[in-house]
Design a protein around this motif. Structure first.
Motif, PDB file in Angstrom:
ATOM      1  N   ALA A  65      34.724  39.676  35.684  1.00 29.94           N
ATOM      2  CA  ALA A  65      33.480  40.355  35.279  1.00 29.94           C
ATOM      3  C   ALA A  65      33.407  41.739  35.915  1.00 29.94           C
ATOM      4  O   ALA A  65      32.954  42.692  35.280  1.00 29.94           O
ATOM      5  N   LYS A  66      33.877  41.859  37.151  1.00 33.45           N
ATOM      6  CA  LYS A  66      33.862  43.147  37.840  1.00 33.45           C
ATOM      7  C   LYS A  66      34.755  44.177  37.154  1.00 33.45           C
ATOM      8  O   LYS A  66      34.372  45.326  36.986  1.00 33.45           O
ATOM      9  N   ILE A  67      35.983  43.756  36.801  1.00 37.25           N
ATOM     10  CA  ILE A  67      36.921  44.718  36.232  1.00 37.25           C
ATOM     11  C   ILE A  67      36.603  45.056  34.780  1.00 37.25           C
ATOM     12  O   ILE A  67      36.997  46.109  34.293  1.00 37.25           O
ATOM     13  N   SER A  68      35.869  44.182  34.089  1.00 37.05           N
ATOM     14  CA  SER A  68      35.534  44.478  32.692  1.00 37.05           C
ATOM     15  C   SER A  68      34.223  45.250  32.579  1.00 37.05           C
ATOM     16  O   SER A  68      33.876  45.743  31.521  1.00 37.05           O
ATOM     17  N   GLU A 115      44.855  29.759  34.676  1.00 35.91           N
ATOM     18  CA  GLU A 115      45.315  30.776  33.727  1.00 35.91           C
ATOM     19  C   GLU A 115      44.480  30.787  32.453  1.00 35.91           C
ATOM     20  O   GLU A 115      44.502  31.776  31.715  1.00 35.91           O
ATOM     21  N   LEU A 116      43.735  29.723  32.188  1.00 36.16           N
ATOM     22  CA  LEU A 116      42.843  29.707  31.033  1.00 36.16           C
ATOM     23  C   LEU A 116      41.709  30.716  31.198  1.00 36.16           C
ATOM     24  O   LEU A 116      41.176  31.229  30.215  1.00 36.16           O
ATOM     25  N   PHE A 117      41.351  30.992  32.450  1.00 35.20           N
ATOM     26  CA  PHE A 117      40.233  31.891  32.734  1.00 35.20           C
ATOM     27  C   PHE A 117      40.683  33.329  32.968  1.00 35.20           C
ATOM     28  O   PHE A 117      39.937  34.262  32.753  1.00 35.20           O
ATOM     29  N   TYR A 118      41.926  33.495  33.447  1.00 34.67           N
ATOM     30  CA  TYR A 118      42.428  34.837  33.747  1.00 34.67           C
ATOM     31  C   TYR A 118      43.943  34.794  33.643  1.00 34.67           C
ATOM     32  O   TYR A 118      44.606  34.091  34.408  1.00 34.67           O
ATOM     33  N   ASP A 119      44.501  35.518  32.695  1.00 30.41           N
ATOM     34  CA  ASP A 119      45.939  35.394  32.424  1.00 30.41           C
ATOM     35  C   ASP A 119      46.812  36.379  33.198  1.00 30.41           C
ATOM     36  O   ASP A 119      48.009  36.458  32.957  1.00 30.41           O
ATOM     37  N   HIS A 120      46.232  37.123  34.142  1.00 30.75           N
ATOM     38  CA  HIS A 120      47.020  38.062  34.940  1.00 30.75           C
ATOM     39  C   HIS A 120      47.347  37.515  36.330  1.00 30.75           C
ATOM     40  O   HIS A 120      47.620  38.286  37.246  1.00 30.75           O
ATOM     41  N   ILE A 121      47.308  36.214  36.506  1.00 26.08           N
ATOM     42  CA  ILE A 121      47.646  35.612  37.798  1.00 26.08           C
ATOM     43  C   ILE A 121      49.156  35.694  37.983  1.00 26.08           C
ATOM     44  O   ILE A 121      49.923  35.277  37.128  1.00 26.08           O
ATOM     45  N   ILE A 122      49.578  36.272  39.107  1.00 21.64           N
ATOM     46  CA  ILE A 122      51.003  36.482  39.360  1.00 21.64           C
ATOM     47  C   ILE A 122      51.647  35.220  39.921  1.00 21.64           C
ATOM     48  O   ILE A 122      52.639  34.729  39.402  1.00 21.64           O
TER      49      ILE A 122
END
Length: 98
Positions: free
Chosen positions: A94-97, A28-35
Motif C-alpha cells: 500500500a505504501k509503494i502504490s 507470493e499471492l499478496f506480493y509477487d516481488h519477494i526475493i
C-alpha cells in the motif's frame, strides 16, 4: 521464491518442512516481488509449554520483513508468523502504490 528452512538444535521431519514451505510460498499471492525467505525453527529450553519458535525473514526489493512467534507447535508458530508477515507485506504494498 527461494525458501530456506533451518531447524536449530533438532531434526525437522519432511512433513514440517513442507508445511512451512507451503505457508511461506502463499505470501507470493499478496506480493509477487519477494526475493527469498529464511525460516528458523527453534526449541526454547527455558519455557515449558509454549517452547516452539518460528522466525521468518523475507527479502523484498529494498527491504527485509521479519516475524517471530512462539507457540505450542511449530505449525501454529509458523502460521502466526506468516499471518504477521502478510500484514507487513500488504502495508508495504500500500505504501509503494500510494
Amino acid at each position: 521464491m527461494d525458501v530456506k528452512v533451518q531447524a536449530i538444535h533438532f531434526a525437522a521431519d519432511q512433513k514440517l518442512i513442507n508445511f512451512v514451505n507451503d505457508k511461506v510460498n502463499k505470501l507470493e499471492l499478496f506480493y509477487d516481488h519477494i526475493i527469498s525467505s529464511e525460516v528458523f525453527l527453534k526449541v526454547d529450553k527455558k519455557a515449558s509449554k509454549e517452547n516452539k519458535i518460528a522466525e521468518i525473514k523475507i527479502s523484498i526489493p529494498g527491504k527485509e520483513l521479519f516475524a517471530k512467534k512462539q507457540c505450542d507447535s511449530f505449525e501454529e508458530a509458523a502460521d502466526l508468523a506468516v499471518d504477521a508477515l502478510r500484514k507487513q507485506v500488504k502495508k508495504h504494498k500500500a505504501k509503494i502504490s500510494a
